[in-house]
Design a protein around this motif. Structure first.
Motif, short mmCIF file in Angstrom:
data_model
loop_
_atom_site.label_atom_id
_atom_site.label_comp_id
_atom_site.label_asym_id
_atom_site.label_seq_id
_atom_site.Cartn_x
_atom_site.Cartn_y
_atom_site.Cartn_z
N LEU A 30 41.65 42.59 52.52
CA LEU A 30 41.74 41.49 53.46
C LEU A 30 40.61 41.48 54.48
O LEU A 30 40.54 40.58 55.33
CB LEU A 30 43.08 41.53 54.22
N THR A 31 39.70 42.46 54.41
CA THR A 31 38.71 42.64 55.48
C THR A 31 37.84 41.41 55.69
O THR A 31 37.63 40.96 56.83
CB THR A 31 37.82 43.86 55.19
N GLU A 32 37.29 40.85 54.63
CA GLU A 32 36.39 39.71 54.79
C GLU A 32 37.14 38.48 55.31
O GLU A 32 36.61 37.72 56.12
CB GLU A 32 35.68 39.40 53.47
N ALA A 118 47.88 40.75 57.41
CA ALA A 118 49.01 41.67 57.50
C ALA A 118 48.46 43.04 57.89
O ALA A 118 47.38 43.44 57.43
CB ALA A 118 49.76 41.76 56.17
N VAL A 119 49.19 43.75 58.73
CA VAL A 119 48.79 45.09 59.17
C VAL A 119 49.99 46.02 59.16
O VAL A 119 51.14 45.58 59.28
CB VAL A 119 48.18 45.08 60.59
N ARG A 120 49.72 47.29 59.02
CA ARG A 120 50.77 48.29 59.16
C ARG A 120 50.94 48.61 60.64
O ARG A 120 50.04 48.37 61.45
CB ARG A 120 50.45 49.54 58.35
N VAL A 121 52.11 49.15 61.00
CA VAL A 121 52.39 49.37 62.42
C VAL A 121 51.49 50.43 63.04
O VAL A 121 51.38 50.52 64.26
CB VAL A 121 53.87 49.71 62.65
N ARG A 147 46.14 32.83 51.47
CA ARG A 147 46.85 32.90 50.18
C ARG A 147 46.08 33.65 49.10
O ARG A 147 46.65 34.49 48.40
CB ARG A 147 47.21 31.49 49.70
N THR A 148 44.81 33.35 48.94
CA THR A 148 44.05 33.99 47.87
C THR A 148 43.88 35.49 48.10
O THR A 148 44.19 36.30 47.20
CB THR A 148 42.69 33.30 47.68
N PRO A 149 43.39 35.94 49.26
CA PRO A 149 43.27 37.40 49.45
C PRO A 149 44.61 38.11 49.42
O PRO A 149 44.72 39.24 48.93
CB PRO A 149 42.57 37.54 50.81
N MET A 150 45.66 37.46 49.93
CA MET A 150 47.00 38.07 49.91
C MET A 150 47.51 38.23 48.49
O MET A 150 48.17 39.22 48.16
CB MET A 150 47.98 37.21 50.70
N ALA A 151 47.21 37.23 47.64
CA ALA A 151 47.70 37.28 46.26
C ALA A 151 47.17 38.50 45.53
O ALA A 151 47.81 39.03 44.61
CB ALA A 151 47.30 36.01 45.51
N ALA A 152 45.99 39.00 45.94
CA ALA A 152 45.42 40.19 45.32
C ALA A 152 45.90 41.47 45.99
O ALA A 152 46.17 42.47 45.33
CB ALA A 152 43.89 40.12 45.39
N ALA A 153 46.05 41.44 47.32
CA ALA A 153 46.34 42.67 48.06
C ALA A 153 47.81 43.03 48.12
O ALA A 153 48.18 44.21 48.08
CB ALA A 153 45.80 42.54 49.49
N LEU A 154 48.69 42.04 48.22
CA LEU A 154 50.10 42.35 48.48
C LEU A 154 50.86 42.94 47.29
O LEU A 154 51.67 43.86 47.48
CB LEU A 154 50.81 41.11 49.00
N PRO A 155 50.64 42.49 46.05
CA PRO A 155 51.35 43.15 44.96
C PRO A 155 51.03 44.64 44.87
O PRO A 155 51.90 45.46 44.56
CB PRO A 155 50.85 42.40 43.72
N TRP A 175 52.02 34.38 51.64
CA TRP A 175 52.22 35.14 50.40
C TRP A 175 53.65 34.98 49.93
O TRP A 175 54.58 35.28 50.70
CB TRP A 175 51.92 36.62 50.56
N LYS A 176 53.81 34.51 48.72
CA LYS A 176 55.14 34.39 48.11
C LYS A 176 55.19 35.29 46.89
O LYS A 176 54.40 35.12 45.95
CB LYS A 176 55.40 32.94 47.71
N PRO A 177 56.08 36.29 46.90
CA PRO A 177 56.20 37.16 45.73
C PRO A 177 56.47 36.34 44.47
O PRO A 177 57.25 35.39 44.49
CB PRO A 177 57.39 38.05 46.08
N LYS A 178 55.81 36.73 43.40
CA LYS A 178 55.98 36.01 42.13
C LYS A 178 56.35 36.98 41.01
O LYS A 178 56.10 38.18 41.10
CB LYS A 178 54.69 35.27 41.77
#
Length: 260
Positions: A30-32, A118-121, A147-155, A175-178
């Motif tokens: 998600l950095t960029e 999204a970040v960790r605590v 949406r696009t960067p999340m779709a790669a990072a979150l799964p 991000w919606k889980p699929k």
């Protein structure tokens, strides 16, 4: 278990320590996208103050938040779990957890954000003001931007375990889980038992209490069905709607009479 949380509108002040190190945040994919939002937000807030206030949806009384956004790269950073405040985070009360529960929190909690994605605590961030509902002049709607960067990072962040989705509606669009991930995702709605209605304070406070209960108990439900049993064992009244078809999330209703 991965727990998805909304941020809070209110935030504690930035710290006096080391400034933000964007590359040190979790979910490096998600950095960029983070840099793009950070750059435009800082530029917006350093320019026409009235335009910035309108874009960010701030009342006159919150005008001072604009100046905060101009100093995001130089302000001291604190763990996100200390930055986010409000009803949910007061009920969660991370600071008072024991050491083992804090370690579990650092591994499992993920806070969604219009600025950071999204970040960790444990990720160190400065205090800021930028909700997911903001539409920046250059990037457009932030929900769509993520949406696009999340779709790669979150799964990848979800791994192969339970996903407990406690986000508010403003953050679910990012991000919606699929597919298979959705099948092991549980969403939670908190209802005031006498009226069967969602009441904002009950909703936020109970979600914070649920997360605290799971962390304190060292609970590690493998999937939504096990989560239901775990919550009942912890004293929560839970009604469940299993998905009608594969690839959709479980829907849990937690019933409360009052929150102390």
């Amino acid at each position: 278990m991965l727990v998805l949380l909304p941020p809070s509108e209110g935030k504690a002040p930035s710290g006096r320590g080391t400034a933000l190190k964007l590359e040190s945040l979790s979910l490096p994919g998600l950095t960029e996208a983070r840099r793009a939002v950070l750059d435009e937000l800082a530029e917006l807030c350093a320019g026409d103050e009235e335009k910035a206030r309108e874009v960010l949806g701030l009342s006159e009384g919150l005008r001072g938040e604009i100046a905060k956004n101009t100093e995001l790269r130089s302000a001291g950073a604190r763990p996100a779990g200390e930055i986010y405040t409000g009803v949910l985070y007061d009920a969660l009360d991370l600071a008072s957890l024991d050491t083992a529960a804090k370690r579990r929190a650092s591994r499992s909690l993920l806070v969604f954000s219009g600025l950071w994605g999204a970040v960790r605590v444990t990720d160190r961030i400065p205090s800021y003001r930028c909700s997911m509902g903001v539409r920046l002049p250059g990037l457009g709607a932030l929900g769509a931007h993520w949406r696009t960067p999340m779709a790669a990072a979150l799964p990848e962040a979800a791994g192969d375990g339970l996903v407990l989705d406690l986000r508010s509606s403003a953050y679910t669009g990012a991000w919606k889980p699929k597919g298979e991930v959705a099948g092991r995702t549980a969403t939670v709605r908190v209802l005031h038992a006498p009226t069967r209605k969602v009441v904002s304070h009950f909703n936020k406070a109970t979600k914070g209490r649920i997360v605290r209960s799971l962390l304190a108990a060292g609970a590690a439900p493998a999937g939504p069905a096990e989560l239901v049993e775990t919550l009942r064992d912890l004293g929560y009244e839970v009604e469940v709607q299993a998905p009608a078809r594969a690839g959709t999330a479980w829907a849990l209703d937690v019933l409360v009479n009052e929150v102390h």
